[in-house]
Design an enzyme around this catalytic site. Structure first.
Site, mmCIF file in Angstrom:
data_model
loop_
_atom_site.group_PDB
_atom_site.id
_atom_site.type_symbol
_atom_site.label_atom_id
_atom_site.label_comp_id
_atom_site.label_asym_id
_atom_site.label_seq_id
_atom_site.Cartn_x
_atom_site.Cartn_y
_atom_site.Cartn_z
ATOM 1 N N ASP A 44 -11.873 -0.389 -0.918
ATOM 2 C CA ASP A 44 -11.997 1.204 -0.480
ATOM 3 C C ASP A 44 -13.002 1.900 -1.294
ATOM 4 O O ASP A 44 -13.631 2.936 -1.044
ATOM 5 C CB ASP A 44 -10.782 2.000 -0.327
ATOM 6 C CG ASP A 44 -9.934 1.634 0.808
ATOM 7 O OD1 ASP A 44 -10.591 1.169 1.910
ATOM 8 O OD2 ASP A 44 -8.717 2.038 0.745
ATOM 9 N N GLU A 96 0.931 -0.438 -4.969
ATOM 10 C CA GLU A 96 -0.246 0.426 -5.039
ATOM 11 C C GLU A 96 0.050 1.675 -5.514
ATOM 12 O O GLU A 96 0.674 2.452 -4.721
ATOM 13 C CB GLU A 96 -0.888 0.462 -3.855
ATOM 14 C CG GLU A 96 -2.329 0.967 -3.693
ATOM 15 C CD GLU A 96 -2.219 2.488 -3.654
ATOM 16 O OE1 GLU A 96 -2.663 3.084 -4.215
ATOM 17 O OE2 GLU A 96 -1.754 2.962 -2.429
ATOM 18 N N ASP A 124 0.851 -1.179 -0.173
ATOM 19 C CA ASP A 124 -0.009 -0.023 -0.078
ATOM 20 C C ASP A 124 1.002 1.199 0.025
ATOM 21 O O ASP A 124 1.855 1.116 0.446
ATOM 22 C CB ASP A 124 -0.782 -0.024 1.197
ATOM 23 C CG ASP A 124 -2.094 0.914 1.320
ATOM 24 O OD1 ASP A 124 -2.234 1.217 -0.021
ATOM 25 O OD2 ASP A 124 -2.569 1.454 2.055
#
Length: 515
Positions: A405, A351, A303
C-alpha cells in the site's frame, strides 16, 4: 550502530504477488513462473515469499474485497500445466496464452475474467473423458469443501444477474432460499461444474507450489483481510454473522475514526461482525476461515489486527466515518480457540500499524505474535519513533521498507523533503546511492526476526510500479508485474541474498518462524 542479538536466527523475504510474475497470459499464476521464482529465491538464500490474498478480486482487481474468503483467484490457474496433464486441449492453451502484453499498460481485468470463463468451459468440455481416478479425486475434494457449493452458486448467480450485487437479485435467490437454490443447481448444473473444476485445479496447482517451496526450504507468507466484502458469498450465505439486513442494507459498517491524516476518517463500506452471533456458533465460520488459510500458507498476516480488541462501527447510511464508536471485540476468546485448533504457536503476524492502544499490544503479546515496522515511516525527526531501525528491539517484528500500500521507496524518496533525506543519509552511512537499497540494508541490520523487501524496491523502481494507492480505484492499482526474469531481476535478487547473508540472515532454520 544497530546492536543485533546473533544468537537468534534472522531471515529475509520478498513481497511479490503471484499476479506480478511474468508470463504470456494477462497475469502471472501458479505454473512454471512460480516454480522458477521459488528456485531463484532458494538459489539466492532467501527464506520467505510473501503474497497478498489469493482470493478472487473485485471489479477493480483488489484481492482485499473479494467475493469469497475461501476460493482462489481463477486468474492464477496455469493453462500450460493443464494442457500438459491432458485436462484441456492444446488449442485452448494456445488461445489463452496470448502474446505478451505491454508491461507499461494496466492489466486488463476484464480480459482476465473472460479468459477464466473460457478456461472453465474448456475444463468442463474435457471433463467426461478424464480418467476415473481424476473423477474420484475431484468428488472427494468437493465433499471436503464446505464453502464450495455457496461459492459456485454465488459466482454463477452473479453472471446470470449481470454482475449485480446479491441484494438486487430475484428475492428468493437473494434471501438464500434453499428450494430456489436447489432448482438453480439443477438448471445450471454444467455451469456450476465449471466453477468447481476451476477451484479444484487451483487447489491442486497451489498445493504443488507449496510442496516445492517446502522442499526448497522456503516459507510462504499469506495475507488475510479482517473484514469481508458486503457483496460476497460469505455474507450472502451467512447473513446472521454480519451487520446486515435481509435486503442487503448495512446497519453498521467498518472504518477507522478521524485522525491526523483524515478529518473524516476512513469509511470502508464493509459490514462489521455481529460478534454475539459468532460467539454463539463458537466462531465456527472464523475457525474454518483460518483453517483454510493455514492449508495454503506457512505464515499469515492478519490485516487490521487492532479490531480483535475493539472496532470502529459507523452507522450504515453514513457517508463518512466521523460518527462511529468503538465497540469491544471478543478477540482473546477467538484467538484462544484458534490456538487450540492449530495445536501450537499461532503462525500469525499482527498488522499493528497506526495508532495502537496498550490493550491491543497486550493482546498481541499474549499470543507472542510479531508486529510490523515500516522504515518509510521512520525519519520524521522523532528519536523515539518506533520505526527507527535502532528502536526496533523486539525480535518478534517483521520489518519492511514499505508494504503493497506504500509508495515504492524510490517513489517515496522523490516526494519527501530534504530533512527526511538528510536523516536517512546520516542514518544509513552507506556508500550505495540508491535510497531503496539504503533502506534495505538498514532493515537487514535490525534484530527483527524477518525483513521483507517488495520486489519493486529490489529493482529500484519508482511509483510507476506502485502496486496500490489506498482510497483510489486507479486502473494501475494491482496491475504491476515483472516483464521477465531478466538480468535485472536475477542480479537484484542475488544481491539481496548476498546482503542478507552478510548481515547474518540465514536460509537455514526458517521453520523457527512458525515453531
Amino acid at each position: 550502530m544497530i546492536e543485533v542479538n546473533s544468537a537468534k536466527p534472522r531471515f529475509s523475504g520478498v513481497l511479490l504477488h503471484p499476479t506480478s510474475l511474468p508470463g504470456k497470459r494477462t497475469c502471472g499464476g501458479f505454473g512454471q513462473e512460480a516454480r522458477d521464482w521459488l528456485e531463484l529465491l532458494a538459489k539466492s538464500g532467501i527464506s520467505v515469499w510473501q503474497v497478498l490474498p489469493l482470493s478472487p478480486p473485485d471489479s477493480t482487481g483488489s484481492p482485499y474485497s473479494s467475493p469469497s474468503s475461501f476460493a482462489f483467484n481463477p486468474w492464477l490457474l496455469d493453462v500450460n500445466d493443464l494442457a500438459q496433464q491432458g485436462f484441456i486441449a492444446m488449442d485452448v492453451c494456445n488461445e489463452l496464452s496470448s502474446s505478451k502484453q505491454d508491461i507499461n499498460s494496466s492489466m486488463d481485468f476484464d480480459l482476465a475474467n473472460l479468459h477464466s470463463r473460457k478456461l472453465g468451459q474448456a475444463l468442463r468440455k474435457e471433463w467426461p473423458i478424464q480418467n476415473s481416478s481424476s473423477h474420484k479425486e475431484f468428488l472427494d475434494w468437493c465433499a471436503d469443501q464446505f464453502w464450495l457449493e455457496d461459492h459456485v452458486m454465488f459466482m454463477e448467480l452473479r453472471i446470470q444477474n449481470n454482475q449485480l450485487p446479491w441484494w438486487e437479485w430475484p428475492e428468493d435467490l437473494a434471501l438464500h432460499n434453499k428450494k430456489e437454490l436447489n432448482n438453480f443447481k439443477v438448471n445450471f448444473k454444467e455451469a456450476l461444474l465449471e466453477h468447481s473444476l476451476l477451484q479444484w485445479h487451483l487447489d491442486r496447482q497451489w498445493s504443488s507450489i507449496r510442496s516445492l517451496a517446502n522442499d526448497l526450504g522456503i516459507l510462504i507468507f499469506g495475507d488475510l483481510p479482517f473484514y469481508v466484502s458486503r457483496d460476497s458469498a460469505d455474507v450472502w450465505s451467512n447473513r446472521s454473522l454480519f451487520s446486515i439486513l435481509a435486503n442487503g442494507e448495512m446497519y453498521m459498517q467498518s472504518g477507522v475514526p478521524p485522525d491526523y491524516f483524515s478529518e473524516t476518517g476512513q469509511l470502508w463500506g464493509t459490514p462489521v461482525y455481529r460478534w454475539q452471533s459468532n460467539k454463539r456458533s463458537h466462531f465456527r465460520w472464523w475457525r474454518r476461515r483460518l483453517s483454510r488459510q493455514w492449508n495454503q500458507f506457512d505464515l499469515l498476516r492478519l490485516d487490521h489486527f487492532r479490531a480483535l480488541d475493539s472496532f470502529w462501527a459507523v452507522p450504515g447510511n453514513d457517508k463518512t466515518a466521523q460518527d462511529g464508536s468503538w465497540i469491544p471485540s471478543p478477540g482473546l476468546k477467538l484467538l484462544k480457540l484458534l490456538k487450540k485448533d492449530y495445536g501450537q504457536k499461532l503462525p500469525l503476524i499482527a498488522e499493528d500499524l497506526g495508532v495502537i492502544t496498550p490493550r491491543v499490544e497486550k493482546l498481541r503479546n499474549y499470543f507472542g505474535l510479531p508486529g510490523m515496522k515500516i522504515l518509510q515511516f521512520a525519519f520524521d525527526g522523532n528519536q523515539e519513533n518506533p520505526y527507527l531501525p535502532e528502536n526496533i528491539r523486539d525480535y518478534r517484528s517483521i520489518v519492511y521498507t514499505g508494504t503493497h500500500d506504500n509508495e515504492t521507496t524510490t517513489g517515496w524518496w522523490a516526494e519527501v523533503g530534504p530533512e527526511i533525506k538528510s536523516r536517512l543519509r546520516k542514518q544509513s552511512n552507506q556508500e550505495n546511492d540508491s535510497p531503496a537499497w539504503q533502506l534495505i540494508e538498514l532493515g537487514l541490520q535490525t534484530q527483527a526476526c524477518l525483513f521483507i523487501a517488495p520486489m519493486q524496491d529490489i529493482l529500484g523502481l519508482g511509483n510507476e510500479a506502485r502496486f496500490n494507492t489506498p482510497g483510489t480505484v486507479k486502473r494501475s492499482n494491482w496491475s504491476w508485474r515483472l516483464e521477465a526474469f531478466n538480468d535485472s531481476v536475477l542480479a537484484g535478487v542475488e544481491k539481496y541474498g548476498q546482503l542478507s547473508k552478510s548481515y547474518g540472515r540465514s536460509f537455514a532454520e526458517v521453520s523457527t518462524l512458525i515453531g
